[in-house]
Write an enzyme that holds these catalytic residues in place. Sequence first.
Site, PDB file in Angstrom:
ATOM      1  N   ARG A 291     -18.826  -2.145   3.308  1.00  0.00           N
ATOM      2  CA  ARG A 291     -19.136  -3.456   2.766  1.00  0.00           C
ATOM      3  C   ARG A 291     -20.604  -3.873   2.859  1.00  0.00           C
ATOM      4  O   ARG A 291     -21.107  -4.543   1.949  1.00  0.00           O
ATOM      5  CB  ARG A 291     -18.281  -4.479   3.516  1.00  0.00           C
ATOM      6  CG  ARG A 291     -18.470  -5.889   3.064  1.00  0.00           C
ATOM      7  CD  ARG A 291     -17.760  -6.810   4.054  1.00  0.00           C
ATOM      8  NE  ARG A 291     -17.662  -8.166   3.546  1.00  0.00           N
ATOM      9  CZ  ARG A 291     -17.364  -9.208   4.308  1.00  0.00           C
ATOM     10  NH1 ARG A 291     -17.127  -9.050   5.598  1.00  0.00           N
ATOM     11  NH2 ARG A 291     -17.295 -10.403   3.798  1.00  0.00           N
TER      12      ARG A 291
ATOM     13  N   GLU B  16       0.810  -1.220   0.000  1.00  0.00           N
ATOM     14  CA  GLU B  16       0.000   0.000   0.000  1.00  0.00           C
ATOM     15  C   GLU B  16       0.845   1.273   0.000  1.00  0.00           C
ATOM     16  O   GLU B  16       0.468   2.274  -0.603  1.00  0.00           O
ATOM     17  CB  GLU B  16      -0.953  -0.003   1.198  1.00  0.00           C
ATOM     18  CG  GLU B  16      -2.009  -1.114   1.152  1.00  0.00           C
ATOM     19  CD  GLU B  16      -1.500  -2.463   1.668  1.00  0.00           C
ATOM     20  OE1 GLU B  16      -0.343  -2.539   2.122  1.00  0.00           O
ATOM     21  OE2 GLU B  16      -2.278  -3.440   1.604  1.00  0.00           O
TER      22      GLU B  16
ATOM     23  N   PHE C   5      -5.982  -0.015   5.514  1.00  0.00           N
ATOM     24  CA  PHE C   5      -4.734   0.013   4.752  1.00  0.00           C
ATOM     25  C   PHE C   5      -4.629   1.277   3.902  1.00  0.00           C
ATOM     26  O   PHE C   5      -3.576   1.567   3.346  1.00  0.00           O
ATOM     27  CB  PHE C   5      -4.626  -1.239   3.875  1.00  0.00           C
ATOM     28  CG  PHE C   5      -4.985  -2.511   4.606  1.00  0.00           C
ATOM     29  CD1 PHE C   5      -4.529  -2.718   5.901  1.00  0.00           C
ATOM     30  CD2 PHE C   5      -5.789  -3.463   4.023  1.00  0.00           C
ATOM     31  CE1 PHE C   5      -4.865  -3.878   6.594  1.00  0.00           C
ATOM     32  CE2 PHE C   5      -6.130  -4.622   4.705  1.00  0.00           C
ATOM     33  CZ  PHE C   5      -5.674  -4.830   5.994  1.00  0.00           C
TER      34      PHE C   5
END
Lengths: 317, 282
Positions: free
Chosen positions: A170, A61, A86
Amino acid sequence: MKKYTYTEKKDTRSGFGVGLQELGKTNPNVVALCADLIGSLKMDAFKAENPERFFQVGIAEANMIGIAAGLTIGGKIPFTGTFANFSTGRVYDQIRQSVAYSGKNVKICASHAGLTLGEDGATHQILEDIGLMKMLPHMCVINPCDYNQTKAATIAIAEYDGPVYLRFGRPSVPNFTDANQSFEIGKAVLLNEGTDVTIIATGHLVWKAIEAGEKLAEQGISAEIINIHTIKPLDNDAILTSVSKTRCVVTAEEHQMHGGLGDSVAQLLSRHLPTPQEFVAVNDSFGESGTPDELMSKYGLDTIDIINATHKVLKRK
Amino acid sequence: MADIQQLQKLSTQVRRDIVRMVHAVSSGHPGGSLGCTDFLVALYNGVMKHDSNNFTMDGKGEDLFFLSNGHISPVYYSVLARCGYFPVEELKTFRRLNTRLQGHPTTHDHLPGIRIASGSLGQGMSVAIGAALTKKLNHDNSIIYSLHGDGELQEGQIWEAAMYAAANKVDNYIATIDYNGRQIDGDVDNVLSLGNLKAKFEAFGWQVVETERGNDLVSVIEGLSKSKSYIGKGKPIVNIMKTEMGAGVDFMMGTHKWHGSAPNDEQLAKALGQLEETLGDY
C-alpha cells in the site's frame, strides 16, 4: 558503486493495477476477480474496460479462489485480488487443493502485505504469507520492489503457465527501477557490486538496502546489493556467486523471520556454502497500528537495521 | 441414451467394482459410492455430452462434471473406466503406491476424466461455477454438473458459492446433492441438521428440483432431465436427490457405518453375492 535515484514515490499496488489494465488490452484470456476491494487493489481500470471479464465476488475469498480455479478450465487466466492476509491464510486450503495441487493457472495477487499496511493493525498485517505460499509445491512466489517492477511482474506472470503468488503493498515507495524493464521470473537483479558483504533484499526493503549500501560505503564497507523479486524459484546461482565472493550475508524483508526470504537463503547456503548470515525481518511477533514508517522502525526493518546487521555479520566472518 | 436394462447392468457392475476396490486395500468409502452409483452411471451414459476417447482439460464443447465430495472416488473411477476414460484394469491400482487412482481424485497424475482435485470438502461448487463462467465467456453452451454430499453442505464455502451463483445468474450449471442423510459421525440431523434444505436453496435464489428415488435409474434420469429443462432460465439449478448410503448391499444400508469402512473377506463375499457380475470384473 551505482547511484540510484527516483523522481517520485508510488505504491506498488498501482503498478499492479496498471499492469493488469495493460493485460486487459493485450491478452483476451486474462480475467480478474476481486473480493470487495476493487479500489484498494487498483482494479478499477481493468473492470471498467473489461466488464465481461471482471468478477466481483463479494466478501467471500474462499469462493473467489475456487471460481478462479474453475475459470482456468477452458483457458482463462484468472488474477484474484484482495489483501495479502485474505489471499493466503484465509484461503490456504482452497489454494492448496483447488489451485496448487490441481496445477491451475491462477495468479493470486495480494496487496497490503506486511507492516506497511499501517494503521489497520495486526489483523490485516500478514507477515507469514511468503512462508505459507512458498511451502506449496510448485507455487511461484514474487515480491517486487517498486511500482515499475510490480507492473512488469504483473504482465510477466500472465505468460507463465502455473500458479503464482504476487505480493505487493500500500505505501508509496521510491520508484527507481526502469519503466521498461524486462521481468524475468526467478532471476535476481544485481543492483550494486561489492566485496565485503552481500545484502539480499525483497519488496519494500530493497530501497532500504540501497540506502544502507550508500551509508556503508561512507564507512568504507563495500556491499553487494541483490534484489530478489522471485523468492521461489530462488536464483541460487546469483546468490552463491555473490556470497562466494563476500563470505557473509544479510537478508532483509517485510515478513516474519520464520518462513521468509532469509530462510530460503539460509537453506541454500547451509547446503552449498555455509556462511554467516543476519536476518532483518520481524522476529516472531505480530504487528500493531501505527504509520508505516513508525512500524518499520519499531520492528527493526529500517535502513539502520540493515546497517547494524551488516556490522554484526562482518564480525562473524 | 442407453436403455435402462443396460444401465442397470452397468450399475450392478460398478457396485461390484466399488466393493472389490475398497476391499482390496482395506480402505476407502463404499457407502456414498454405492449410493451415488445410479446417478453417475446415468450422468455419464446419456445425460452428459462428453468424449471419453479424447480427454482434454479444457473440455471445449463438452459438458463437464466436478465431484466435490471426492471421497466417493471408487464410484467415480469405476464409472470413468467403464466409459472408456482409462483401462478398467487400472481399477486394481486404487489407493496403491504410484497409482493415478489416488484415495481422493486429483489432476496431479493426469488421470483422464479428472479436472480438479477434491477431498477437502466444500470447494467443488466454486470450481464448477468458475468453469460455468468460462463456458459463458467462450460462448460454449455446454452444461456444468457437480455432485456434493449432504454433510458437505455444512462447509461455509458452499453457501458463499450458492449466493454467488444465484446473484450472477449462473444458469448453465446443475448441482446435485447426494441427500442420504448420513455422514461419518452419524445422521446429518444429529451431527448438524441442514434444516429445510429445499427452502434454503430457494431462499438463496436457486431453482430446486427434487429427485425422490436416487437409486432408481428412471427416477434419476427424470430428475436430471427436469433439471436440464431449467438451463438458461436465469437461475442455477440444484437437484436434491434422495439416496440410500450403501445402496445395493443390504448390510451396508440403513447405517452410516460404511461411510468410510471397507468390507473384510467374508463381507465382500456376501456383498458380491447380492451383485451379479454383468460386464466382467476387472
